[in-house]
Design a protein around this motif. Structure first.
Motif, PDB file in Angstrom:
ATOM      1  N   UNK A  85       0.719  -1.211  -0.010  1.00 37.44           N
ATOM      2  CA  UNK A  85      -0.010   0.109   0.064  1.00 37.44           C
ATOM      3  C   UNK A  85       0.801   1.274   0.121  1.00 37.44           C
ATOM      4  N   UNK A  86       1.998   1.181   0.836  1.00 36.84           N
ATOM      5  CA  UNK A  86       2.781   2.412   0.895  1.00 36.84           C
ATOM      6  C   UNK A  86       3.504   2.763  -0.608  1.00 36.84           C
ATOM      7  N   UNK A  87       4.151   1.683  -0.974  1.00 35.25           N
ATOM      8  CA  UNK A  87       4.739   1.703  -2.464  1.00 35.25           C
ATOM      9  C   UNK A  87       3.288   2.196  -3.471  1.00 35.25           C
ATOM     10  N   UNK A  88       2.148   1.605  -3.369  1.00 38.50           N
ATOM     11  CA  UNK A  88       1.381   1.951  -4.455  1.00 38.50           C
ATOM     12  C   UNK A  88       0.951   3.494  -4.314  1.00 38.50           C
ATOM     13  N   UNK A 120       3.447   6.850  -0.289  1.00 37.79           N
ATOM     14  CA  UNK A 120       3.263   7.702   1.036  1.00 37.79           C
ATOM     15  C   UNK A 120       4.616   7.295   1.809  1.00 37.79           C
ATOM     16  N   UNK A 121       4.895   8.306   2.971  1.00 40.62           N
ATOM     17  CA  UNK A 121       5.833   8.139   3.734  1.00 40.62           C
ATOM     18  C   UNK A 121       5.647   6.826   4.546  1.00 40.62           C
ATOM     19  N   UNK A 122       6.826   6.117   4.701  1.00 40.54           N
ATOM     20  CA  UNK A 122       6.731   4.785   5.464  1.00 40.54           C
ATOM     21  C   UNK A 122       6.341   5.021   6.787  1.00 40.54           C
ATOM     22  N   UNK A 123       6.578   5.953   7.450  1.00 38.83           N
ATOM     23  CA  UNK A 123       6.333   5.921   8.858  1.00 38.83           C
ATOM     24  C   UNK A 123       4.894   5.954   9.189  1.00 38.83           C
ATOM     25  N   UNK A 124       4.031   6.635   8.048  1.00 39.40           N
ATOM     26  CA  UNK A 124       2.648   6.881   8.158  1.00 39.40           C
ATOM     27  C   UNK A 124       2.032   5.466   8.314  1.00 39.40           C
ATOM     28  N   UNK A 125       1.018   5.218   9.235  1.00 36.79           N
ATOM     29  CA  UNK A 125       0.287   4.158   9.357  1.00 36.79           C
ATOM     30  C   UNK A 125      -0.489   3.844   7.758  1.00 36.79           C
ATOM     31  N   UNK A 126      -0.302   2.521   7.333  1.00 35.55           N
ATOM     32  CA  UNK A 126      -0.422   2.002   6.240  1.00 35.55           C
ATOM     33  C   UNK A 126      -2.198   2.421   5.742  1.00 35.55           C
ATOM     34  N   UNK A 127      -3.090   2.456   6.902  1.00 32.77           N
ATOM     35  CA  UNK A 127      -4.368   2.785   6.491  1.00 32.77           C
ATOM     36  C   UNK A 127      -4.535   4.358   5.871  1.00 32.77           C
ATOM     37  N   UNK A 128      -3.442   5.200   6.415  1.00 34.21           N
ATOM     38  CA  UNK A 128      -3.623   6.561   5.917  1.00 34.21           C
ATOM     39  C   UNK A 128      -2.769   6.906   4.583  1.00 34.21           C
ATOM     40  N   UNK A 129      -2.159   5.730   4.183  1.00 32.77           N
ATOM     41  CA  UNK A 129      -1.282   5.898   2.861  1.00 32.77           C
ATOM     42  C   UNK A 129      -2.143   6.420   1.813  1.00 32.77           C
TER      43      UNK A 129
END
Length: 257
Positions: free
Chosen positions: A102-105, A108-117
């Motif tokens: 999800x982060x790669x898609x 988004x910043x890696x430190x951000x929780x994935x649900x907020x990516x």
């Protein structure tokens, strides 16, 4: 026939250092030595070392290998525990891979929780920092509300202006911006119960959660932004008496300055 430490290690597919460590922790008995001090490993040592290496390959911690040795009556129980632990580890790693995808898609910043990516492009740097803090101090219900709030409410012109507001913004701008933000804040408080009583959604101690968030907000926003946010909150919550006292205090401070 006897083997040296090097020969034994090579036969078992391990290292001399590992063999010495197994001696140290009591998993492998020390062999007899020749008069010149050289160790003489026998077949039982090789078999034992092969057992240790095999169990280690299966992921059994060295500290548990001795336990397995004592589980001769019901060794399946120990193996079942290990299997459950490995299953949990695999599940955790799979979740991590899904989050990374999800982060790669969304880049988004890696430190951000994935649900907020998927929402990262809507979040300013201070917003991202606060989301990370919120995710640690508030429960899943609150974070779910936060996610919906960000997703369902595009950034307004007033919010964008707040983000760019300089610390030396004039008093009229600060007052106007607080008044413009107040209706949206009042609507959000009505739609998302978490905003009305954050402490009730704390993962642990409510006071600590609110203090942590308060300290973070105080350091992430400049004084003009904090003033606007405080004014908007007073208006949104109908605290007009406190609003009047707040405005008078600001006016007196500016007059003194």
């Amino acid at each position: 026939m006897a083997w040296s430490t090097r020969q034994l290690a090579d036969l078992a597919g391990t290292t001399v250092k590992a063999v010495r460590h197994y001696h140290k922790v009591g998993l492998l008995e020390e062999p007899e030595r020749l008069s010149n001090g050289y160790k003489q490993y026998q077949v039982p040592h090789l078999i034992r070392l092969l057992q240790i290496v095999r169990l280690a390959e299966l992921g059994v911690p060295l500290s548990q290998i001795a336990t397995l040795d004592r589980s001769e009556e019901r060794p399946d129980d120990a193996i079942a525990v290990l299997d459950a632990e490995l299953a949990a580890t695999i599940a955790r790693l799979q979740r991590v891979r899904e989050e990374l995808a999800v982060i790669l898609q969304h880049r988004s910043p890696a430190a951000l929780p994935a649900r907020f990516a998927p929402l990262a492009d809507r979040l300013t740097e201070p917003d991202q920092s606060l989301v990370m803090i919120y995710s640690r101090v508030f429960d899943d219900e609150a974070i779910g509300e936060l996610e919906r709030m960000i997703r369902d409410n595009p950034v307004s012109a007033a919010e964008a202006e707040l983000v760019a507001l300089p610390a030396d913004a004039d008093r009229d701008t600060r007052r106007r911006l607080g008044e413009e933000l107040a209706p949206d804040l009042a609507e959000a408080r009505e739609a998302y119960p978490w905003l009305r009583d954050p402490g009730a959604y704390a993962r642990h101690d409510a006071a600590d959660a609110e203090a942590t968030v308060g300290r973070a907000v105080g350091e992430l926003y400049n004084l003009a932004q904090l003033e606007v946010l405080h004014r908007a909150n007073l208006i949104a919550t109908g605290q007009f008496g406190q609003l009047g006292a707040f405005e008078r205090a600001l006016a007196n401070k500016e007059d003194e300055g």
